[in-house]
Write a protein that holds these residues in place. Sequence first.
Motif, short mmCIF file in Angstrom:
data_model
loop_
_atom_site.label_atom_id
_atom_site.label_comp_id
_atom_site.label_asym_id
_atom_site.label_seq_id
_atom_site.Cartn_x
_atom_site.Cartn_y
_atom_site.Cartn_z
N THR A 79 -19.78 -66.27 57.44
CA THR A 79 -18.72 -65.61 58.22
C THR A 79 -17.53 -66.53 58.45
O THR A 79 -16.40 -66.06 58.59
CB THR A 79 -19.26 -65.11 59.59
OG1 THR A 79 -19.86 -66.21 60.27
CG2 THR A 79 -20.26 -63.98 59.42
N THR A 80 -17.76 -67.85 58.45
CA THR A 80 -16.62 -68.78 58.53
C THR A 80 -15.74 -68.60 57.30
O THR A 80 -14.51 -68.45 57.40
CB THR A 80 -17.12 -70.24 58.63
OG1 THR A 80 -17.91 -70.37 59.82
CG2 THR A 80 -15.97 -71.22 58.67
N PHE A 84 -11.74 -66.96 57.10
CA PHE A 84 -10.65 -67.68 56.42
C PHE A 84 -10.03 -66.81 55.33
O PHE A 84 -8.85 -66.92 55.03
CB PHE A 84 -11.15 -69.00 55.83
CG PHE A 84 -11.04 -70.17 56.76
CD1 PHE A 84 -9.81 -70.73 57.06
CD2 PHE A 84 -12.17 -70.72 57.33
CE1 PHE A 84 -9.70 -71.81 57.93
CE2 PHE A 84 -12.08 -71.81 58.20
CZ PHE A 84 -10.85 -72.35 58.50
N GLY A 85 -10.84 -65.95 54.73
CA GLY A 85 -10.34 -65.08 53.67
C GLY A 85 -9.83 -63.74 54.18
O GLY A 85 -9.51 -62.86 53.37
N GLY A 86 -9.77 -63.54 55.51
CA GLY A 86 -9.23 -62.30 56.05
C GLY A 86 -10.24 -61.18 56.22
O GLY A 86 -9.87 -60.05 56.51
N THR A 87 -11.52 -61.49 56.04
CA THR A 87 -12.57 -60.49 56.22
C THR A 87 -13.24 -60.71 57.57
O THR A 87 -13.66 -61.84 57.88
CB THR A 87 -13.60 -60.58 55.07
OG1 THR A 87 -12.99 -60.07 53.89
CG2 THR A 87 -14.87 -59.78 55.36
N THR A 88 -13.36 -59.65 58.37
CA THR A 88 -13.90 -59.79 59.72
C THR A 88 -15.16 -58.95 59.94
O THR A 88 -15.68 -58.92 61.05
CB THR A 88 -12.83 -59.40 60.77
OG1 THR A 88 -12.34 -58.10 60.43
CG2 THR A 88 -11.68 -60.39 60.78
N ASP A 115 -25.59 -66.12 64.76
CA ASP A 115 -24.56 -67.16 64.90
C ASP A 115 -23.31 -66.90 64.05
O ASP A 115 -22.56 -67.82 63.76
CB ASP A 115 -25.16 -68.54 64.59
CG ASP A 115 -25.63 -68.66 63.14
OD1 ASP A 115 -25.65 -67.62 62.44
OD2 ASP A 115 -25.96 -69.77 62.72
N GLY A 116 -23.08 -65.65 63.69
CA GLY A 116 -21.89 -65.33 62.90
C GLY A 116 -20.61 -65.42 63.70
O GLY A 116 -20.60 -65.17 64.91
N LEU A 117 -19.51 -65.73 63.02
CA LEU A 117 -18.20 -65.79 63.68
C LEU A 117 -17.56 -64.41 63.76
O LEU A 117 -16.60 -64.21 64.50
CB LEU A 117 -17.26 -66.74 62.92
CG LEU A 117 -17.20 -68.17 63.45
CD1 LEU A 117 -18.55 -68.82 63.43
CD2 LEU A 117 -16.20 -68.99 62.66
N CYS A 118 -18.04 -63.48 62.94
CA CYS A 118 -17.50 -62.12 63.00
C CYS A 118 -18.67 -61.14 62.91
O CYS A 118 -19.81 -61.54 62.70
CB CYS A 118 -16.49 -61.88 61.86
SG CYS A 118 -17.21 -61.93 60.21
N ARG A 445 -19.28 -65.25 67.89
CA ARG A 445 -19.16 -63.98 68.62
C ARG A 445 -19.59 -62.77 67.78
O ARG A 445 -19.44 -61.64 68.20
CB ARG A 445 -17.74 -63.78 69.16
CG ARG A 445 -16.66 -63.85 68.12
CD ARG A 445 -15.30 -63.47 68.70
NE ARG A 445 -14.98 -64.13 69.98
CZ ARG A 445 -14.54 -65.37 70.11
NH1 ARG A 445 -14.36 -66.11 69.03
NH2 ARG A 445 -14.28 -65.87 71.27
N GLY A 446 -20.15 -63.04 66.59
CA GLY A 446 -20.54 -61.94 65.71
C GLY A 446 -21.63 -61.07 66.32
O GLY A 446 -22.59 -61.56 66.90
N ARG A 447 -21.45 -59.77 66.18
CA ARG A 447 -22.45 -58.82 66.67
C ARG A 447 -23.00 -58.02 65.50
O ARG A 447 -22.32 -57.83 64.50
CB ARG A 447 -21.80 -57.84 67.66
CG ARG A 447 -21.46 -58.46 68.99
CD ARG A 447 -20.94 -57.41 69.94
NE ARG A 447 -19.87 -56.62 69.34
CZ ARG A 447 -18.89 -56.03 70.01
NH1 ARG A 447 -18.83 -56.14 71.33
NH2 ARG A 447 -17.98 -55.33 69.39
#
Length: 459
Positions: A79-80, A84-88, A115-118, A445-447
Amino acid sequence: MKVVRGGTVVEAHWSGPADLLIDGETIVAVLAPGAEADPAAEIIDATGKLVLPGGVDPHCHVGFTSGEFTSLDSYRECTTAAVFGGTTTIIDFAIPRPGQQPLEAAEIQRAKAGDGLCDSALHACVVEWDDTTAGQLATLADAGIRTVKMFTTYAGETMADEHTILNTMQTTRDLGGMVVIHCESDAIVTDAQRFAAASAGIDATHMAKTRPELAETASVAAILAIAESQQAPVYFVHQSTAAAVELVADARKRGLIAFTEAVAHHLTLDDTAYSGSDPERFVCCPPLRSAEIVEGLGRHLFTGQITTVGSDHCCYDTAQKQLHRHDVRHMPNGLPGVETRLPVIFSHYVGGLGLTPSRFVELTAANPARTNGLYPRKGSLMPGADADIVLWDPDLEWTVTTEALHMATDYTPYEGLRVRGKPVTVLVRGTVVVHDGNLVDATPRGRHLEAAPLDFRLC
Ligand SMILES: [Zn+2]
């Protein structure tokens, strides 16, 4: 409150100058440019930028184990790279290991997502039908996992027979879901591999010939017939030829709900990579096709016959790719690509060939959200949507290098490629996570997203 001010908002159905008002994690209003907002609101300057809904990657393998190989990223790492590549939003797969049931595989994969960022969602997977499968699919649908991956190839591993495919289509249809299927005729592939091994060779330089285009079209036709017999919706992953895409388009004309996904590498790379210096780094299934086929496939981004563009991200490194490069039958298939999906497609097709930014958003965000029960919360900038927002500089030129990227591997298939267009600021549910090439908030904050029953009127 935050205001994204001064940019060009791009939605799948509309684009124009507008400001976005964000309250907490949600977009609450689309404002006329420069409109008065709460004076206390934080201003995010989008002057000169396209303001896009965060990308939704419908096809992303995270820490995927197949045979002796496991792809190298965790949710945090994948997810990091994605943000960075614009995918959320990423949609991962829960592929059962030998002997595992779909429900167990989904529980294990879902537990990794913390533990994902998105945000992320999951496709389930059925390999073999038994009298518990329908119940498992119902449990998965209740948990918001409604799309079910199937394979017509990889006999003895993940290949499902036609009874299993038909039963799964029938059941997912009734649960508001859909089968998403990898189509290659296993018999044609196995025969082509045997022929290659006995003649020219089966090392990575011969990859393209081991999985011929006919293997794909033959399988797509067979699966469409099963779907039509059940009037079940069906989504074909990583279609790699115009001929395969057109079979699906014809079925749609007959009234079937059917979708085509293409993936970034089939749209931007061709089989000359197999005669280059590191052919094993390009081994994927289906393989890269001839330049002529790539062009024919790409044309369907413009005709509307391709529904979504995914990455089919698989984060192997060079050592894993090299280990069995003398025999592609034993190699790990797949390319790293979650971070490069949007930039390479934007540069090649929007900048290079005139695809509209709205169609780009439709293919890479809105339609992936629609076909996965996540729209309009994802893939849209309308009030009520999650504030997953990308400020995209359409003119920024840069060179793709492994060092410039964040995927957990030591190579990119696009090494040295000059591209135009880059995400410069990325918000995940209202928080700026990436700004000017830096990770400014690494909070996990990934759900896990629960898919709504699929509503094909949105597609
Ligand atoms: Zn895949």
